[in-house]
Design a protein around this motif. Structure first.
Motif, PDB file in Angstrom:
ATOM      1  N   ILE A 131      39.999   2.332  -8.548  1.00 51.27           N
ATOM      2  CA  ILE A 131      38.678   2.469  -9.178  1.00 51.27           C
ATOM      3  C   ILE A 131      38.664   1.771 -10.540  1.00 51.27           C
ATOM      4  O   ILE A 131      37.723   1.031 -10.868  1.00 51.27           O
ATOM      5  CB  ILE A 131      38.302   3.968  -9.307  1.00 51.27           C
ATOM      6  CG1 ILE A 131      38.020   4.543  -7.906  1.00 51.27           C
ATOM      7  CG2 ILE A 131      37.091   4.151 -10.229  1.00 51.27           C
ATOM      8  CD1 ILE A 131      37.830   6.054  -7.857  1.00 51.27           C
ATOM      9  N   GLY A 132      39.725   1.957 -11.316  1.00 52.78           N
ATOM     10  CA  GLY A 132      39.822   1.285 -12.616  1.00 52.78           C
ATOM     11  C   GLY A 132      39.777  -0.226 -12.477  1.00 52.78           C
ATOM     12  O   GLY A 132      39.082  -0.917 -13.241  1.00 52.78           O
ATOM     13  N   HIS A 133      40.492  -0.761 -11.496  1.00 54.72           N
ATOM     14  CA  HIS A 133      40.494  -2.214 -11.288  1.00 54.72           C
ATOM     15  C   HIS A 133      39.122  -2.699 -10.827  1.00 54.72           C
ATOM     16  O   HIS A 133      38.641  -3.753 -11.253  1.00 54.72           O
ATOM     17  CB  HIS A 133      41.561  -2.608 -10.270  1.00 54.72           C
ATOM     18  CG  HIS A 133      42.953  -2.231 -10.686  1.00 54.72           C
ATOM     19  ND1 HIS A 133      43.376  -2.263 -11.991  1.00 54.72           N
ATOM     20  CD2 HIS A 133      44.018  -1.806  -9.961  1.00 54.72           C
ATOM     21  CE1 HIS A 133      44.644  -1.875 -12.064  1.00 54.72           C
ATOM     22  NE2 HIS A 133      45.052  -1.592 -10.845  1.00 54.72           N
ATOM     23  N   LEU A 134      38.485  -1.906  -9.957  1.00 56.82           N
ATOM     24  CA  LEU A 134      37.144  -2.301  -9.493  1.00 56.82           C
ATOM     25  C   LEU A 134      36.132  -2.256 -10.643  1.00 56.82           C
ATOM     26  O   LEU A 134      35.165  -3.026 -10.640  1.00 56.82           O
ATOM     27  CB  LEU A 134      36.687  -1.426  -8.332  1.00 56.82           C
ATOM     28  CG  LEU A 134      37.322  -1.737  -6.980  1.00 56.82           C
ATOM     29  CD1 LEU A 134      36.718  -0.854  -5.901  1.00 56.82           C
ATOM     30  CD2 LEU A 134      37.145  -3.210  -6.591  1.00 56.82           C
ATOM     31  N   GLU A 135      36.349  -1.378 -11.613  1.00 54.14           N
ATOM     32  CA  GLU A 135      35.452  -1.359 -12.788  1.00 54.14           C
ATOM     33  C   GLU A 135      35.504  -2.695 -13.524  1.00 54.14           C
ATOM     34  O   GLU A 135      34.486  -3.193 -14.004  1.00 54.14           O
ATOM     35  CB  GLU A 135      35.819  -0.196 -13.719  1.00 54.14           C
ATOM     36  CG  GLU A 135      35.306   1.142 -13.185  1.00 54.14           C
ATOM     37  CD  GLU A 135      35.896   2.357 -13.889  1.00 54.14           C
ATOM     38  OE1 GLU A 135      36.745   2.187 -14.791  1.00 54.14           O
ATOM     39  OE2 GLU A 135      35.516   3.486 -13.511  1.00 54.14           O
ATOM     40  N   ARG A 136      36.694  -3.286 -13.580  1.00 56.62           N
ATOM     41  CA  ARG A 136      36.827  -4.624 -14.182  1.00 56.62           C
ATOM     42  C   ARG A 136      36.061  -5.660 -13.363  1.00 56.62           C
ATOM     43  O   ARG A 136      35.399  -6.541 -13.904  1.00 56.62           O
ATOM     44  CB  ARG A 136      38.307  -5.036 -14.248  1.00 56.62           C
ATOM     45  CG  ARG A 136      39.155  -4.168 -15.151  1.00 56.62           C
ATOM     46  CD  ARG A 136      38.803  -4.424 -16.604  1.00 56.62           C
ATOM     47  NE  ARG A 136      39.721  -3.741 -17.508  1.00 56.62           N
ATOM     48  CZ  ARG A 136      39.616  -3.792 -18.838  1.00 56.62           C
ATOM     49  NH1 ARG A 136      38.646  -4.482 -19.408  1.00 56.62           N
ATOM     50  NH2 ARG A 136      40.478  -3.153 -19.594  1.00 56.62           N
ATOM     51  N   MET A 137      36.208  -5.561 -12.038  1.00 50.88           N
ATOM     52  CA  MET A 137      35.537  -6.535 -11.160  1.00 50.88           C
ATOM     53  C   MET A 137      34.017  -6.342 -11.201  1.00 50.88           C
ATOM     54  O   MET A 137      33.263  -7.316 -11.112  1.00 50.88           O
ATOM     55  CB  MET A 137      36.036  -6.422  -9.711  1.00 50.88           C
ATOM     56  CG  MET A 137      37.500  -6.757  -9.476  1.00 50.88           C
ATOM     57  SD  MET A 137      38.076  -8.384 -10.050  1.00 50.88           S
ATOM     58  CE  MET A 137      37.205  -9.555  -9.013  1.00 50.88           C
ATOM     59  N   THR A 176      37.381   8.061  -1.501  1.00 48.15           N
ATOM     60  CA  THR A 176      36.255   7.229  -1.948  1.00 48.15           C
ATOM     61  C   THR A 176      36.705   6.382  -3.120  1.00 48.15           C
ATOM     62  O   THR A 176      37.155   6.923  -4.140  1.00 48.15           O
ATOM     63  CB  THR A 176      35.055   8.097  -2.368  1.00 48.15           C
ATOM     64  OG1 THR A 176      34.685   8.909  -1.251  1.00 48.15           O
ATOM     65  CG2 THR A 176      33.871   7.231  -2.772  1.00 48.15           C
ATOM     66  N   ILE A 177      36.633   5.084  -2.942  1.00 46.30           N
ATOM     67  CA  ILE A 177      37.027   4.164  -4.022  1.00 46.30           C
ATOM     68  C   ILE A 177      35.788   3.447  -4.548  1.00 46.30           C
ATOM     69  O   ILE A 177      35.479   3.507  -5.723  1.00 46.30           O
ATOM     70  CB  ILE A 177      38.098   3.161  -3.520  1.00 46.30           C
ATOM     71  CG1 ILE A 177      39.406   3.916  -3.218  1.00 46.30           C
ATOM     72  CG2 ILE A 177      38.337   2.065  -4.549  1.00 46.30           C
ATOM     73  CD1 ILE A 177      40.491   3.080  -2.568  1.00 46.30           C
ATOM     74  N   LEU A 178      35.063   2.808  -3.649  1.00 42.18           N
ATOM     75  CA  LEU A 178      33.889   2.060  -4.085  1.00 42.18           C
ATOM     76  C   LEU A 178      32.623   2.873  -3.804  1.00 42.18           C
ATOM     77  O   LEU A 178      31.998   2.734  -2.750  1.00 42.18           O
ATOM     78  CB  LEU A 178      33.844   0.688  -3.398  1.00 42.18           C
ATOM     79  CG  LEU A 178      33.047  -0.402  -4.124  1.00 42.18           C
ATOM     80  CD1 LEU A 178      33.438  -1.781  -3.625  1.00 42.18           C
ATOM     81  CD2 LEU A 178      31.552  -0.208  -4.042  1.00 42.18           C
ATOM     82  N   ASP A 179      32.288   3.742  -4.761  1.00 44.14           N
ATOM     83  CA  ASP A 179      31.072   4.555  -4.679  1.00 44.14           C
ATOM     84  C   ASP A 179      29.906   3.661  -5.133  1.00 44.14           C
ATOM     85  O   ASP A 179      29.847   3.261  -6.300  1.00 44.14           O
ATOM     86  CB  ASP A 179      31.250   5.767  -5.605  1.00 44.14           C
ATOM     87  CG  ASP A 179      29.996   6.630  -5.683  1.00 44.14           C
ATOM     88  OD1 ASP A 179      28.919   6.163  -5.291  1.00 44.14           O
ATOM     89  OD2 ASP A 179      30.109   7.772  -6.169  1.00 44.14           O
ATOM     90  N   ALA A 180      29.005   3.353  -4.201  1.00 46.32           N
ATOM     91  CA  ALA A 180      27.938   2.369  -4.485  1.00 46.32           C
ATOM     92  C   ALA A 180      27.110   2.750  -5.702  1.00 46.32           C
ATOM     93  O   ALA A 180      26.650   1.873  -6.443  1.00 46.32           O
ATOM     94  CB  ALA A 180      27.040   2.203  -3.260  1.00 46.32           C
ATOM     95  N   SER A 181      26.953   4.047  -5.956  1.00 48.27           N
ATOM     96  CA  SER A 181      26.126   4.452  -7.096  1.00 48.27           C
ATOM     97  C   SER A 181      26.812   4.121  -8.429  1.00 48.27           C
ATOM     98  O   SER A 181      26.165   3.973  -9.450  1.00 48.27           O
ATOM     99  CB  SER A 181      25.812   5.945  -7.024  1.00 48.27           C
ATOM    100  OG  SER A 181      26.983   6.698  -7.273  1.00 48.27           O
ATOM    101  N   LYS A 182      28.152   3.990  -8.389  1.00 45.81           N
ATOM    102  CA  LYS A 182      28.880   3.664  -9.627  1.00 45.81           C
ATOM    103  C   LYS A 182      29.206   2.182  -9.738  1.00 45.81           C
ATOM    104  O   LYS A 182      29.626   1.710 -10.796  1.00 45.81           O
ATOM    105  CB  LYS A 182      30.178   4.480  -9.687  1.00 45.81           C
ATOM    106  CG  LYS A 182      29.912   5.953  -9.936  1.00 45.81           C
ATOM    107  CD  LYS A 182      31.195   6.756  -9.917  1.00 45.81           C
ATOM    108  CE  LYS A 182      30.885   8.249  -9.980  1.00 45.81           C
ATOM    109  NZ  LYS A 182      31.941   9.062  -9.371  1.00 45.81           N
ATOM    110  N   PHE A 183      29.042   1.470  -8.619  1.00 50.10           N
ATOM    111  CA  PHE A 183      29.356   0.034  -8.606  1.00 50.10           C
ATOM    112  C   PHE A 183      28.168  -0.754  -8.042  1.00 50.10           C
ATOM    113  O   PHE A 183      28.291  -1.368  -6.975  1.00 50.10           O
ATOM    114  CB  PHE A 183      30.609  -0.231  -7.761  1.00 50.10           C
ATOM    115  CG  PHE A 183      31.880   0.343  -8.321  1.00 50.10           C
ATOM    116  CD1 PHE A 183      32.588  -0.343  -9.313  1.00 50.10           C
ATOM    117  CD2 PHE A 183      32.382   1.559  -7.884  1.00 50.10           C
ATOM    118  CE1 PHE A 183      33.769   0.170  -9.827  1.00 50.10           C
ATOM    119  CE2 PHE A 183      33.561   2.090  -8.398  1.00 50.10           C
ATOM    120  CZ  PHE A 183      34.259   1.398  -9.378  1.00 50.10           C
ATOM    121  N   ALA A 187      28.302  -3.317  -4.935  1.00 49.69           N
ATOM    122  CA  ALA A 187      27.604  -2.894  -3.718  1.00 49.69           C
ATOM    123  C   ALA A 187      26.658  -4.000  -3.235  1.00 49.69           C
ATOM    124  O   ALA A 187      26.612  -4.317  -2.040  1.00 49.69           O
ATOM    125  CB  ALA A 187      26.845  -1.597  -3.975  1.00 49.69           C
ATOM    126  N   ALA A 188      25.935  -4.608  -4.169  1.00 49.99           N
ATOM    127  CA  ALA A 188      25.023  -5.708  -3.802  1.00 49.99           C
ATOM    128  C   ALA A 188      25.823  -6.930  -3.339  1.00 49.99           C
ATOM    129  O   ALA A 188      25.471  -7.592  -2.351  1.00 49.99           O
ATOM    130  CB  ALA A 188      24.138  -6.075  -4.994  1.00 49.99           C
TER     131      ALA A 188
END
Lengths: 224, 224
Positions: A131-137, A176-183, A187-188
């Motif tokens: 999740i932390g890495h995806l926040e960067r992405m 759950t890693i990529l929660d669309a509401s937080k990313f 998600a798009a």
């Protein structure tokens, strides 16, 4: 490669996200190639011959010359078939694309994959890391159609597994890693990616991926 | 970078082998740069600002644009200052150079460094792995002056730590990894490398490296 020393062959494995990167790159550039399916659990003499160092797929064979490693193959495709460039043309933007491609390939991939192969505290940490890495992405994605702007490119291909495979991993591992509401950006981007004509028609079926990764998870958990 | 937004700055740490790769690359190309020493154990606000993702050195700053990661910086230098190329010009040879550079950076480096940070069975395995990886590099070296032939290049810079730092690690960890009698090509290459004019004058002193890595080994062993 005794049958043919000319043209382009790709030695792959149906579910490997690394192999798909190369397939997509060739499709985007309109490169014709012969695909050779490899059994990675029972490696052929061909694979040992063309990739003696790591024994992994994908291996691209171009006019008889073998080349492993998806990111290196993508750079090679971009140099030899320079139309429809995957990397930006500006040197600084290219360098940044390489940085984020490596980040996706190493940080995002390794943490997300570990969440499939683990349970308990190790899995919890892997999920948190991913999740932390995806926040960067997410930040890097910036709400554009693709990572580099309007056109699909190198970073998109390297991150591609997040668009179609991570949802299967999440289901298999019950996380759950990529929660669309937080990313929202990612998600798009996931939709833009899987709807792209070069990607759409050539993804493994979801139920086949699910069965495969469920089996891999069981094997890994038995090894803990 | 408030003082200057123009020119080239390199943010580094005196003993980092990754920083030295970039220094060597710039020296080989005759690029003038300002060197800024960073305390990696007490990171400055500057480092957090120019490399928020990993917080590591080296970071190259070119006309105010920051760029981390030694291998990505070397490729960037090669694209912007294209004279005295570090990578081969032929696409397939470039791809192979990238493969071996990554192999040196990941496989050789990680196993050799683990031998410094461990003891007992873990250390034994690390040494064995490092020797196995060096056997690949020995074969690849092929008895040429440098990895790419007569001229020093990308793979040499990525492998450079083996030439001047690995002997210190071996002494600190009381292990033997690169036995010259078993690695004649690499033994000759080590001399060619450290005697090169661009390398010779700018290596950390051996006794200072020894003291530093002895300290790092102690810290890592306490964490086990």
């Amino acid at each position: 490669m005794e049958k043919s020393n000319k043209g382009v062959q790709l030695v792959g494995f149906w579910v490997s996200p690394f192999v798909h990167r190369v397939k997509w790159g060739m499709k985007l550039k309109g490169i014709e190639f012969e695909y050779i399916e490899e059994d990675v659990f029972n490696r052929s003499p061909l694979l040992s011959q063309i990739n003696p160092v790591t024994g992994k797929v994908p291996v691209l064979v171009h006019d008889g010359n073998p080349l492993p490693e998806s990111s290196i193959i993508l750079e090679y495709l971009d140099e030899v078939w320079s139309h429809a460039p995957l990397l930006p043309l500006d040197a600084y933007q290219r360098a940044q694309a390489r940085f984020w491609a490596t980040f996706a390939d190493q940080k995002v991939f390794e943490s997300a994959w570990l969440s499939v192969c683990s349970k308990g505290e190790i899995q919890e940490k892997a999920v948190k890391d991913a999740i932390g890495h995806l926040e960067r992405m997410e930040e890097q994605q910036g709400g554009r159609r693709f990572f580099g702007g309007d056109t699909i490119g190198h970073v998109d291909l390297m991150m591609g597994f997040v668009a179609y495979m991570l949802p299967v991993w999440e289901e298999v591992a019950a996380v759950t890693i990529l929660d669309a509401s937080k990313f929202p950006n990612l998600a798009a981007w996931k939709s833009n990616f899987v709807d792209h004509p070069a990607i759409k028609g050539d993804l493994p079926f979801k139920d086949e991926m699910f069965t495969y990764f469920q089996g891999r998870r069981e094997v890994h958990l038995q090894r803990i």
